[in-house]
Design a protein around this motif. Sequence first.
Motif, short mmCIF file in Angstrom:
data_model
loop_
_atom_site.label_atom_id
_atom_site.label_comp_id
_atom_site.label_asym_id
_atom_site.label_seq_id
_atom_site.Cartn_x
_atom_site.Cartn_y
_atom_site.Cartn_z
N PHE A 1 0.86 -1.19 0.00
CA PHE A 1 0.00 0.00 0.00
C PHE A 1 0.89 1.23 0.00
CE2 PHE A 1 -3.30 -2.66 2.35
CZ PHE A 1 -4.19 -2.70 1.28
N PRO A 2 0.69 2.18 -0.92
CA PRO A 2 1.42 3.45 -0.81
C PRO A 2 0.83 4.28 0.33
CG PRO A 2 -0.11 3.53 -2.67
CD PRO A 2 -0.22 2.15 -2.07
N LYS B 1 -1.15 7.12 2.58
CA LYS B 1 -2.54 7.60 2.51
C LYS B 1 -2.68 8.72 1.49
CE LYS B 1 -6.18 9.82 5.21
NZ LYS B 1 -6.20 11.12 4.53
N GLN C 1 -2.79 7.21 -1.89
CA GLN C 1 -4.03 6.44 -2.05
C GLN C 1 -5.22 7.39 -2.29
OE1 GLN C 1 -4.86 2.96 0.53
NE2 GLN C 1 -2.87 3.33 1.47
N ASP C 2 -5.25 8.50 -1.53
CA ASP C 2 -6.36 9.45 -1.70
C ASP C 2 -6.35 10.05 -3.11
OD1 ASP C 2 -7.47 9.10 0.82
OD2 ASP C 2 -6.26 10.69 1.73
N ASN D 1 -7.44 7.35 -5.58
CA ASN D 1 -8.87 7.06 -5.45
C ASN D 1 -9.74 8.13 -6.10
OD1 ASN D 1 -9.21 4.55 -4.36
ND2 ASN D 1 -9.14 5.25 -2.22
N ALA E 1 -8.07 -1.08 -1.71
CA ALA E 1 -7.45 0.25 -1.73
C ALA E 1 -6.34 0.27 -2.79
CB ALA E 1 -6.90 0.58 -0.34
N ARG F 1 6.61 -1.75 4.57
CA ARG F 1 5.85 -2.97 4.90
C ARG F 1 5.14 -3.48 3.65
NH1 ARG F 1 2.68 -0.70 9.55
NH2 ARG F 1 4.68 0.33 9.78
N MET G 1 -4.63 11.83 10.91
CA MET G 1 -5.28 10.67 10.30
C MET G 1 -6.18 9.97 11.30
SD MET G 1 -2.08 9.06 8.17
CE MET G 1 -2.74 7.47 7.68
N GLU H 1 1.12 10.73 11.75
CA GLU H 1 1.92 9.61 11.25
C GLU H 1 3.08 9.29 12.20
OE1 GLU H 1 2.78 9.28 7.02
OE2 GLU H 1 1.16 10.69 6.59
N TYR I 1 -6.43 2.54 9.14
CA TYR I 1 -6.59 3.99 8.96
C TYR I 1 -7.62 4.23 7.88
CZ TYR I 1 -3.19 3.22 5.19
OH TYR I 1 -2.53 2.75 4.09
N LEU J 1 -9.21 6.30 4.70
CA LEU J 1 -8.93 7.17 3.56
C LEU J 1 -9.99 8.25 3.46
CD1 LEU J 1 -7.87 4.54 0.85
CD2 LEU J 1 -6.44 5.79 2.47
N GLU J 2 -9.73 9.24 2.61
CA GLU J 2 -10.66 10.37 2.47
C GLU J 2 -12.03 9.92 1.94
OE1 GLU J 2 -10.09 13.38 3.70
OE2 GLU J 2 -8.20 12.48 4.35
N ASN J 3 -12.08 8.81 1.21
CA ASN J 3 -13.38 8.35 0.68
C ASN J 3 -14.16 7.53 1.71
OD1 ASN J 3 -12.14 5.86 0.76
ND2 ASN J 3 -12.30 5.44 -1.43
N SER K 1 -13.22 4.72 3.20
CA SER K 1 -12.83 3.30 3.29
C SER K 1 -11.63 3.14 4.23
CB SER K 1 -12.50 2.75 1.91
OG SER K 1 -11.32 3.35 1.43
N THR L 1 -8.09 1.03 5.39
CA THR L 1 -6.96 0.21 4.96
C THR L 1 -6.22 -0.27 6.21
OG1 THR L 1 -6.68 1.72 3.08
CG2 THR L 1 -4.90 0.18 3.48
#
Lengths: 172, 172
Positions: free
Chosen positions: A8-9, A11, A14-15, A18, A32, A147, B1, B45, B152, B154-156, B158, B160
């Motif tokens: 996963f990159p 947040k 990811q935002d 998305n 995600a 990770r 976050m 973070e 955590y 995400l802005e939408n 969802s 992760t």
Amino acid sequence: MKFGIILFPSKKLQDLVNSYRKRYDPHYALIAPHITLKTVFEATEDEVKEIAQDLRRIAKNAERIKISIQKFSSFSPVNNTIYLKVEPTDKLSELHAILHKGALESQPEFSFVPHITVGQKLSDDEHSDVLGSLKMLDTKHEETIDRFHLLYQLENGSWTVYETFLLEKESN
Amino acid sequence: MKFGIILFPSKKLQDLVNSYRKRYDPHYALIAPHITLKTVFEATEDEVKEIAQDLRRIAKNAERIKISIQKFSSFSPVNNTIYLKVEPTDKLSELHAILHKGALESQPEFSFVPHITVGQKLSDDEHSDVLGSLKMLDTKHEETIDRFHLLYQLENGSWTVYETFLLEKESN
């Protein structure tokens, strides 16, 4: 059960991804934004316990991975998937290779092109429109990933994390 | 976050719960079926790195948790959430308590009622219809959970997984 191994990159990334996937990726709600290290493979619940032990050992001996993103690209003409290209590095290739050896032996379906999918299953017209607009954006971005995750797929197609593995080797 | 701490039940139980959530839970696409141990909290973070270290220590000293499910229930009249009730046990309560102490100190919003949400934000009529039908089903189920997850958002909306923590203490 079906499993996969991914990064996963952050947040932030990811935002950003998305915001495009919402419109252009039918898998938006299933997982995600991610970089696939090992595509879907079958394992039983017993087998996955051994696989997880292997992955713990692999992670302990692998360094954190710096990723660099320079541009949007596409797998066209093979398919109409649009993605953020993650620049290939030795560390990424080594991690990908070791996840296809030993107990995890399998032939990768395609040669390894590290990427974060932004859109897929687009019509030819939509594909060229969307790719054209995205290519005009400034997408330069760097970050370090510490990770990776082993995921399993539920019957509805969505993915849940089975376990996280921290890349723990100190870099030289 | 925004972060949260949860248990994922087995794939089998997640698939069962999702077959209802698909119709009755507007959060269906945002997170897989889960038992909340610590509801949403804010952390930076940097803070989350320390929190994760705490959680690794906590997990090393906590035993695997056997969960038992006997029936569907509802938070009505407080709200119209329908859930699979997870029978309270000392181990569950201890894990919940320790996740609200020390660096993780916070007052739980409600008293701890371990549960897996099946439906929420239902109208009064729908709530009583659905609950009535679900209560007629045989839902007895037991399983053992050997890990928890820090997530955590995400802005939408969802969720992760940030990290998985294995419950490693041998039971007496």
